[in-house]
Scaffold this active site. Structure first.
Site, PDB file in Angstrom:
ATOM      1  N   PRO A  26     111.454  33.167  86.746  1.00 43.18           N
ATOM      2  CA  PRO A  26     110.303  32.317  87.063  1.00 43.18           C
ATOM      3  C   PRO A  26     110.381  31.006  86.283  1.00 43.18           C
ATOM      4  CG  PRO A  26     109.617  34.578  86.682  1.00 43.18           C
ATOM      5  CD  PRO A  26     111.056  34.499  86.284  1.00 43.18           C
ATOM      6  N   GLU A  27     110.199  29.897  86.988  1.00 42.62           N
ATOM      7  CA  GLU A  27     110.294  28.582  86.361  1.00 42.62           C
ATOM      8  C   GLU A  27     108.913  27.940  86.314  1.00 42.62           C
ATOM      9  OE1 GLU A  27     113.663  26.425  87.979  1.00 42.62           O
ATOM     10  OE2 GLU A  27     114.715  28.305  88.372  1.00 42.62           O
TER      11      GLU A  27
ATOM     12  N   LYS B 170     107.856  27.390  80.286  1.00 42.81           N
ATOM     13  CA  LYS B 170     107.792  28.701  80.932  1.00 42.81           C
ATOM     14  C   LYS B 170     106.957  29.693  80.134  1.00 42.81           C
ATOM     15  CE  LYS B 170     112.538  28.108  82.648  1.00 42.81           C
ATOM     16  NZ  LYS B 170     113.898  28.687  82.648  1.00 42.81           N
TER      17      LYS B 170
END
Length: 346
Positions: free
Chosen positions: A2-3, A60
């Site tokens: 996930p960015e 993040k």
């Protein structure tokens, strides 16, 4: 992994679910890797009975601000981590092979917050992580302690001016893709965002930072902001990303089906994949050309010796404690064990 866009959407979910509610109880599963610098029991004990007053993000990493005395949860999703609210599927990253499910409690959960507000309607929010590369920490001041305090600029929150940005890039000799992945340079940019930025900026991922021209730096600066803001504006829903984005076509490596990405001329684009900065990089050969002055052997040597310039791309190798020191992680062979703490009556 996930960015920035996916983490921003995760923060939105946590905020909508938990803001203003009190943590009545916490279920946890023992995991000496994911819980960093604290046991799962102490994590539950320290946050139980406190109210959620804010949810924030930097890069993040995201954090949950609580009232009262004590530290606050600081969370990193790692490669496959996710937040899930009971009754709804989790937000899953594009590359993930898992199918969204409303199963409860979810598989691979590390903690579940039992939340209640003035309406007495309970909500449950879980942190899950199949590959155990995420991190759960407690910090007294999330923005001024590691891991957030050692991160670079956030493209949404703290993007430097173009004049500040140019020397930050050109003083490096590593490939530009590797620099973009360095979280001490740009916090929140991961593999797909970096490739999308370089595609729109028309820069080859192996182009060495100190060889970029002024117009390339200007375009790079603009596209970092554009790609991140557009993806966040679409709530990280790739079905709403522009059709001309590389993201829509980059996932076909090794597959028989052909992509449909077109060049500005209308001709079919050629997408190729190479490894840069330890990650698979997609680029369009007709639009992203490596400068003729770049020697491939020199480039490889520069990348191999760029370790001091670049931080690890994930938290797999080290855990950054709240004192800033690092220690190697060890696999946990202990069985999963749940604990549940109830808030003391007031």
């Amino acid at each position: 992994m996930p960015e920035l866009p996916e983490v921003e959407e995760t923060v939105r979910l946590v905020r909508n679910t938990a803001l203003g509610k009190s943590i009545q109880s916490v279920e946890t599963v023992e995991d000496t890797i994911v819980f960093a610098g604290i046991t799962h029991e102490d994590f539950a004990k320290e946050i139980t009975g406190r109210k959620v007053v804010n949810v924030g993000r930097y890069g993040k990493v995201f954090y949950i601000e609580l009232d009262g005395v004590g530290r606050m949860p600081v969370l990193h999703l790692g490669m496959t981590g996710a937040i899930q609210v009971k009754g709804f599927p989790p937000i899953l990253y594009k590359e993930g092979k898992r199918k969204a499910s409303t199963e409860w409690p979810p598989k691979f959960m590390k903690f579940i917050l039992h939340l209640s507000g003035e309406t007495d309607v309970e909500a449950q929010l879980a942190f899950l992580d199949p590959r155990r590369l995420g991190r759960i920490r407690l910090c007294a001041s999330p923005m001024t302690e590691p891991p957030i305090s050692i991160l670079g600029f956030d493209p949404i929150l703290t993007m430097p001016s173009l004049d500040e940005f140019k020397p930050m890039v050109t003083k490096r000799r590593c490939p530009i893709k590797a620099l973009l992945l360095d979280q001490t340079f740009s916090a929140g940019i991961g593999n797909w965002v970096a490739d999308e930025v370089l595609y729109h900026a028309r820069i080859h991922p192996e182009q060495r930072c100190d060889t970029l021209m002024a117009d390339q730096l200007s375009e790079l600066h603009m596209q970092i902001q554009h790609v991140c803001k557009t993806a966040v504006g679409a709530h990280a829903d790739d079905s709403k990303f522009p059709s001309e984005w590389l993201f829509k076509h980059r996932w076909g490596k090794g597959k028989r089906e052909k992509h449909t990405l077109k060049l500005p001329s209308g001709e079919p684009a050629t997408i190729k994949w190479i490894t840069v900065g330890g990650r698979t990089s997609a680029y369009v050969t007709e639009l992203q050309k490596l400068g003729s002055s770049i020697n491939k052997e020199d480039l490889q040597e520069d990348e191999e010796h760029a370790d001091s310039d670049l931080t690890p791309l994930s938290d797999e190798a080290t855990i950054i404690t709240t004192t800033g020191s690092k220690r190697k992680t060890q696999s946990s062979n202990s069985g999963a064990r749940r604990s549940k703490r109830r808030a003391r009556p007031s």
